[in-house]
Write a protein that holds these residues in place. Sequence first.
Motif, mmCIF file in Angstrom:
data_model
loop_
_atom_site.group_PDB
_atom_site.id
_atom_site.type_symbol
_atom_site.label_atom_id
_atom_site.label_comp_id
_atom_site.label_asym_id
_atom_site.label_seq_id
_atom_site.Cartn_x
_atom_site.Cartn_y
_atom_site.Cartn_z
ATOM 1 N N VAL A 434 0.806 -1.223 0.000
ATOM 2 C CA VAL A 434 0.000 0.000 0.000
ATOM 3 C C VAL A 434 0.840 1.274 0.000
ATOM 4 C CG1 VAL A 434 -1.955 -1.123 1.134
ATOM 5 C CG2 VAL A 434 -0.142 -0.105 2.529
ATOM 6 N N GLU A 435 2.135 1.172 0.256
ATOM 7 C CA GLU A 435 2.991 2.360 0.258
ATOM 8 C C GLU A 435 3.413 2.766 -1.150
ATOM 9 O OE1 GLU A 435 6.308 1.846 2.838
ATOM 10 O OE2 GLU A 435 5.134 0.945 4.455
ATOM 11 N N ALA A 436 2.923 2.039 -2.156
ATOM 12 C CA ALA A 436 3.376 2.279 -3.526
ATOM 13 C C ALA A 436 3.054 3.682 -4.019
ATOM 14 C CB ALA A 436 2.759 1.235 -4.465
ATOM 15 N N ASP A 437 1.918 4.257 -3.568
ATOM 16 C CA ASP A 437 1.493 5.569 -4.082
ATOM 17 C C ASP A 437 2.548 6.645 -3.888
ATOM 18 O OD1 ASP A 437 -0.878 4.553 -4.938
ATOM 19 O OD2 ASP A 437 -1.996 5.085 -3.121
ATOM 20 N N ILE A 438 3.235 6.618 -2.751
ATOM 21 C CA ILE A 438 4.187 7.689 -2.446
ATOM 22 C C ILE A 438 5.501 7.536 -3.219
ATOM 23 C CG2 ILE A 438 3.207 8.034 -0.146
ATOM 24 C CD1 ILE A 438 5.511 6.452 1.010
ATOM 25 N N LEU A 439 5.666 6.427 -3.919
ATOM 26 C CA LEU A 439 6.917 6.187 -4.659
ATOM 27 C C LEU A 439 6.751 6.370 -6.165
ATOM 28 C CD1 LEU A 439 8.161 2.991 -2.764
ATOM 29 C CD2 LEU A 439 9.087 5.302 -2.552
ATOM 30 N N VAL A 440 5.536 6.683 -6.608
ATOM 31 C CA VAL A 440 5.282 6.771 -8.046
ATOM 32 C C VAL A 440 6.171 7.814 -8.705
ATOM 33 C CG1 VAL A 440 3.584 7.460 -9.775
ATOM 34 C CG2 VAL A 440 2.929 5.886 -7.951
ATOM 35 N N THR A 441 6.217 9.023 -8.134
ATOM 36 C CA THR A 441 7.021 10.097 -8.741
ATOM 37 C C THR A 441 8.488 9.717 -8.815
ATOM 38 O OG1 THR A 441 5.478 11.756 -7.895
ATOM 39 C CG2 THR A 441 7.667 12.516 -8.564
ATOM 40 N N GLU A 442 8.999 9.103 -7.763
ATOM 41 C CA GLU A 442 10.423 8.742 -7.731
ATOM 42 C C GLU A 442 10.753 7.664 -8.751
ATOM 43 O OE1 GLU A 442 13.803 7.139 -4.571
ATOM 44 O OE2 GLU A 442 11.823 7.766 -3.860
ATOM 45 N N LEU A 443 9.894 6.645 -8.874
ATOM 46 C CA LEU A 443 10.189 5.531 -9.787
ATOM 47 C C LEU A 443 10.019 5.909 -11.258
ATOM 48 C CD1 LEU A 443 11.101 2.603 -9.127
ATOM 49 C CD2 LEU A 443 10.336 3.928 -7.166
ATOM 50 N N ARG A 444 9.442 7.071 -11.529
ATOM 51 C CA ARG A 444 9.376 7.508 -12.923
ATOM 52 C C ARG A 444 10.761 7.888 -13.458
ATOM 53 N NH1 ARG A 444 4.701 7.386 -15.173
ATOM 54 N NH2 ARG A 444 2.771 7.647 -13.976
ATOM 55 N N LYS A 445 11.767 7.943 -12.610
ATOM 56 C CA LYS A 445 13.137 8.192 -13.066
ATOM 57 C C LYS A 445 13.674 7.008 -13.864
ATOM 58 C CE LYS A 445 14.262 10.991 -8.980
ATOM 59 N NZ LYS A 445 15.120 11.079 -7.767
ATOM 60 N N VAL A 446 13.064 5.849 -13.664
ATOM 61 C CA VAL A 446 13.502 4.657 -14.397
ATOM 62 C C VAL A 446 12.900 4.717 -15.801
ATOM 63 C CG1 VAL A 446 13.509 2.143 -14.448
ATOM 64 C CG2 VAL A 446 13.597 3.351 -12.253
ATOM 65 N N PRO A 447 13.717 4.720 -16.860
ATOM 66 C CA PRO A 447 13.214 4.962 -18.227
ATOM 67 C C PRO A 447 12.079 4.051 -18.644
ATOM 68 C CG PRO A 447 15.602 5.019 -18.187
ATOM 69 C CD PRO A 447 15.173 4.550 -16.837
ATOM 70 N N PHE A 448 12.192 2.736 -18.411
ATOM 71 C CA PHE A 448 11.178 1.834 -18.919
ATOM 72 C C PHE A 448 9.905 1.828 -18.071
ATOM 73 C CE2 PHE A 448 14.162 -0.632 -16.365
ATOM 74 C CZ PHE A 448 13.334 -1.240 -15.437
ATOM 75 N N LEU A 449 9.890 2.550 -16.944
ATOM 76 C CA LEU A 449 8.684 2.696 -16.143
ATOM 77 C C LEU A 449 8.034 4.065 -16.329
ATOM 78 C CD1 LEU A 449 9.833 1.101 -12.746
ATOM 79 C CD2 LEU A 449 8.603 0.000 -14.622
ATOM 80 N N ALA A 450 8.769 4.992 -16.953
ATOM 81 C CA ALA A 450 8.313 6.383 -17.014
ATOM 82 C C ALA A 450 7.020 6.544 -17.802
ATOM 83 C CB ALA A 450 9.409 7.262 -17.613
ATOM 84 N N ALA A 451 6.801 5.699 -18.823
ATOM 85 C CA ALA A 451 5.643 5.883 -19.701
ATOM 86 C C ALA A 451 4.378 5.228 -19.165
ATOM 87 C CB ALA A 451 5.953 5.336 -21.095
ATOM 88 N N LEU A 452 4.486 4.462 -18.072
ATOM 89 C CA LEU A 452 3.315 3.764 -17.538
ATOM 90 C C LEU A 452 2.328 4.737 -16.908
ATOM 91 C CD1 LEU A 452 4.925 0.646 -15.799
ATOM 92 C CD2 LEU A 452 3.445 0.630 -17.802
ATOM 93 N N PRO A 453 1.027 4.495 -17.065
ATOM 94 C CA PRO A 453 0.035 5.299 -16.334
ATOM 95 C C PRO A 453 0.206 5.094 -14.834
ATOM 96 C CG PRO A 453 -0.997 4.025 -18.095
ATOM 97 C CD PRO A 453 0.401 3.520 -17.976
#
Length: 703
Positions: A434-453
């Motif tokens: 459930v803590e995933a929501d607060i990490l969304v912005t940070e994990l968008r730094k990873v190129p292959f995850l950046a385009a995911l909704p």
Amino acid sequence: MAAMTAANQIQSIGSLDQATPRLIDDLTRQRNEDNELVLVAPDATKMMTVRAHEEPLIDLIDGQRGIETLARAGLKASPPVRPMATLGLLRRLHVAGMIDGLEAIEDHLVATQPARFRQLSAALDRRVSLPFLGRGLALGRKLPPGVLTWLPKIGAGVFVIAMLIALGMGRHGHIFAPLRGDNLPTELMIGWCALALSLSWRGLWRGISFSVLQLPLPNAALRWTCGIIHADIDDKDRRSASREQRLRIASTGLAAVGLLAGVSSLLWLFVWPTSDPLKMLCAAATYVLLADAAPYGRGSGWHLIGITTGIPDLRRRSTAFLLRRTLRNLQFQTPIKPLEQTYIKVACIWLVHGLISMTLLVWYFMPGTLRAMQSAARIEVGGWFGAAIALMALLLLVLAGLLVAGLLAIFGGAFWQMTRTKKAAHNEGQRIGVEADILVTELRKVPFLAALPDDDLTAVIAGMRRESHVEGAMIVQQGQPGDRFCYLHGGSANVMYEEESGLEHKVASLSAGDFFGEVALLETTKRTATVIATESCEVLTLDRETFVALVERSKFAREAILEQVRNAAFLRKVRVFTHLSARSMSSLLKGVEVLRLEADEKVVQEGDEGDSMFVIREGTCRVSRTLDSASELEISELSSGDWFGEIAVLRGMERTATVVTTEPCVLIQVPAETLDALLVDDLETGLALEQTVATRLVALEAR
């Protein structure tokens, strides 16, 4: 996974802007007959030609700009100066002594030694230039070129025959331990002169070899080496000679000393058996030959092995192989790779030379010298002479102890390395959930995850695990199967690469926001480097099964995501891109384009303008050149992981060869603009590419 195959070419050096180079004062600028800019040092002893495309940079080297800033300014100059041209100009200026301000990073840009070692070397090895002595070397131009071919054979043959005869006659002990002690001061003086003569003879023939090979005559000098004054040459110009010529120069020095030792020994054995000076010359030449042949020194033997193997910094790598790999390979019966075979041969040469040296010094020279000192002490005891004898005896005993300790350290170190069993701890960690929501912005730094909704990215993050590692812990270990992708959420770590020789390199420093192990999301392969925590770290990990399952359920551009992962995972395994930071890798992935070509399609044409480099992801390509006769010469075949086209991009040249696919291929095209931007941010990648360019250009010229 951050990794490296030729790790000596890529080293983490931090921000290059910490160095602010500045041209030295009173530097004169003038033009030569070809209208090229020439810089002249204030004392007029050194000159350096500046290439036309480098001239815009000269006025920018003012002590106010760092190297990265200079690289950016060079790209904006007219005409543009590419980043590696900037680095090459700074390196040449530094070597010529025409620039200040590179002290902070000179160990990474040019080959240097520690300051204390340089001071000690300078104290033990001094030169006084004597140009008039070099004029006599021109006589070598009258000698036939074949003299350098048969001289090593004659020198080796005469020396071996002389030593075998001395051994058969039982007189070899007099050669290896020439001091008797009847008149020690006289014997020491004769020995000093014999060493000076042997070293001068070696220098003379090395100078003659330059002349025979039609190379520019080297400067002659009077040299002080560990208290021995002798004639020698300044052979720095050998670096501009071909590989074959450098081999001739090195072998000529060894052959000349071997011939001197052999001839003087035969004369002493059969013509003047009572001549002490001749016996001392035999001994001096033999020990000079032994020292010059040392593969772990800086003499001719070291040059011969280095030139023959073509491995840079061979001494450190051979030492590492002896300490880390030799016994480990025997214990675990590890398959021997082709490059390891070279290290095994070099290690055997090291051990043979070391054992011979130990035997001669410990069994003959030191006991004989101590007996001579005892004999001299009985003749004249007390005063300064007695004190000098006692001091020399003590120094010889200490030297013998150091030699024995060194041999024990080699085998002890090898045993310790063999028994090390430290492995990366398997840390399952807890699901993020459930803590995933607060990490969304940070994990968008990873190129292959950046385009995911957001929803899909949140689902991916929820499936990740949170691992904790203490300082010094192995997060992943080289050689172990890769089972997860890792994102460094907090803390820092070092990436260490162990090459075939066993030598370890720090190839990168990771901090929060960096990531590695993308290839584990696609396939199970062995880790290509070790990551060690330098402080307490928190790592977010994602295993392949979880990732594939989440991507399969995602409704958003499944193939686009997998393509990004494939590119990121693949480029991490390409040597020149292995150590890229998360930011640099993201920039690279955004700028590249994937090309899918059929067999027999032409990728680049020799003579065309180069505007991009290519990395082969799948398939093979044929490289060829057009000869003067208009016929085509096949140079090589490239396969997955190889790259081409970098010569034209980095050097601003036309394409040097034609590349055609030999089967269906998938290529990653890196435009020049993307590569330039990458090199500005990360000149270390440029160092690796520049090394490849230099190697390939030499190979092309050789053909």
